[in-house]
Design a protein around this motif. Structure first.
Motif, PDB file in Angstrom:
ATOM      1  N   THR A  13       0.848  -1.182   0.000  1.00 26.44           N
ATOM      2  CA  THR A  13       0.000   0.000   0.000  1.00 26.44           C
ATOM      3  C   THR A  13       0.885   1.233   0.000  1.00 26.44           C
ATOM      4  OG1 THR A  13      -0.065   0.117   2.409  1.00 26.44           O
ATOM      5  CG2 THR A  13      -1.770  -1.222   1.339  1.00 26.44           C
ATOM      6  N   ALA A  14       0.293   2.399  -0.239  1.00 24.85           N
ATOM      7  CA  ALA A  14       1.060   3.642  -0.264  1.00 24.85           C
ATOM      8  C   ALA A  14       1.706   3.909   1.095  1.00 24.85           C
ATOM      9  CB  ALA A  14       0.156   4.803  -0.664  1.00 24.85           C
ATOM     10  N   LYS A  15       0.986   3.609   2.174  1.00 25.37           N
ATOM     11  CA  LYS A  15       1.511   3.819   3.520  1.00 25.37           C
ATOM     12  C   LYS A  15       2.712   2.910   3.788  1.00 25.37           C
ATOM     13  CE  LYS A  15      -0.040   3.906   8.316  1.00 25.37           C
ATOM     14  NZ  LYS A  15      -1.166   3.661   9.228  1.00 25.37           N
ATOM     15  N   GLU A  16       2.587   1.632   3.423  1.00 28.02           N
ATOM     16  CA  GLU A  16       3.694   0.700   3.606  1.00 28.02           C
ATOM     17  C   GLU A  16       4.911   1.123   2.791  1.00 28.02           C
ATOM     18  OE1 GLU A  16       1.483  -3.570   4.396  1.00 28.02           O
ATOM     19  OE2 GLU A  16       1.806  -2.903   2.338  1.00 28.02           O
ATOM     20  N   LEU A  17       4.662   1.527   1.554  1.00 24.78           N
ATOM     21  CA  LEU A  17       5.748   1.954   0.690  1.00 24.78           C
ATOM     22  C   LEU A  17       6.464   3.163   1.263  1.00 24.78           C
ATOM     23  CD1 LEU A  17       7.179   1.492  -2.024  1.00 24.78           C
ATOM     24  CD2 LEU A  17       5.512   3.017  -3.051  1.00 24.78           C
ATOM     25  N   PHE A  18       5.721   4.127   1.804  1.00 25.46           N
ATOM     26  CA  PHE A  18       6.334   5.319   2.397  1.00 25.46           C
ATOM     27  C   PHE A  18       7.206   4.954   3.593  1.00 25.46           C
ATOM     28  CE2 PHE A  18       6.150   8.593   5.701  1.00 25.46           C
ATOM     29  CZ  PHE A  18       6.831   9.608   5.049  1.00 25.46           C
ATOM     30  N   PHE A  19       6.669   4.129   4.502  1.00 22.69           N
ATOM     31  CA  PHE A  19       7.423   3.817   5.715  1.00 22.69           C
ATOM     32  C   PHE A  19       8.629   2.925   5.434  1.00 22.69           C
ATOM     33  CE2 PHE A  19       3.536   5.266   7.922  1.00 22.69           C
ATOM     34  CZ  PHE A  19       4.151   6.221   8.723  1.00 22.69           C
ATOM     35  N   TRP A  20       8.529   2.001   4.488  1.00 22.01           N
ATOM     36  CA  TRP A  20       9.692   1.194   4.138  1.00 22.01           C
ATOM     37  C   TRP A  20      10.754   2.053   3.464  1.00 22.01           C
ATOM     38  CZ3 TRP A  20      11.109  -2.994   6.330  1.00 22.01           C
ATOM     39  CH2 TRP A  20      10.169  -3.884   6.831  1.00 22.01           C
ATOM     40  N   SER A  21      10.334   2.985   2.622  1.00 21.51           N
ATOM     41  CA  SER A  21      11.296   3.891   1.986  1.00 21.51           C
ATOM     42  C   SER A  21      11.977   4.770   3.027  1.00 21.51           C
ATOM     43  CB  SER A  21      10.597   4.770   0.953  1.00 21.51           C
ATOM     44  OG  SER A  21      10.012   3.980  -0.054  1.00 21.51           O
ATOM     45  N   LEU A  22      11.216   5.234   4.006  1.00 21.90           N
ATOM     46  CA  LEU A  22      11.774   6.046   5.080  1.00 21.90           C
ATOM     47  C   LEU A  22      12.780   5.226   5.899  1.00 21.90           C
ATOM     48  CD1 LEU A  22      11.624   8.776   6.573  1.00 21.90           C
ATOM     49  CD2 LEU A  22       9.848   7.768   8.007  1.00 21.90           C
TER      50      LEU A  22
END
Length: 75
Positions: A37-46
Motif C-alpha cells: 500500500t502507499a503507507k507501507e511503501l512510504f514507511f519502508w522507503s523512510l
C-alpha cells in the motif's frame, strides 16, 4: 540392467518446451507478488533512507578518524 537405467532417466524436452516452461514459471511467480500500500511503501522507503544515512555517518566517521590516525602516526 542397462534398459532399466535408460527407463529411469527422464526424457529431456526440447529447447522450446523448456523455454515455454520457464516463462510459465516466471508468470506463476509474478502472480504471487503482493503490491504494498502507499503507507507501507512510504514507511519502508523512510526506513531505508534512515539506514543509508546511518551507514553514511558511520563510514564518514571511520574515514575521518582513520585519516587523522594515519596523519598522527606517519605525519
Amino acid at each position: 540392467m542397462a534398459k532399466a537405467n535408460k527407463a529411469e532417466k527422464a526424457i529431456k524436452p526440447n529447447v522450446f518446451m523448456r523455454i515455454g516452461l520457464f516463462i510459465k514459471q516466471i508468470i506463476d511467480e509474478l502472480r504471487k507478488v503482493v503490491t504494498p500500500t502507499a503507507k507501507e511503501l512510504f514507511f519502508w522507503s523512510l526506513a531505508v533512507a534512515i539506514f543509508v544515512l546511518l551507514l553514511m555517518a558511520l563510514v564518514t566517521g571511520m574515514d575521518y578518524g582513520l585519516g587523522k590516525l594515519v596523519l598522527l602516526v606517519f605525519g
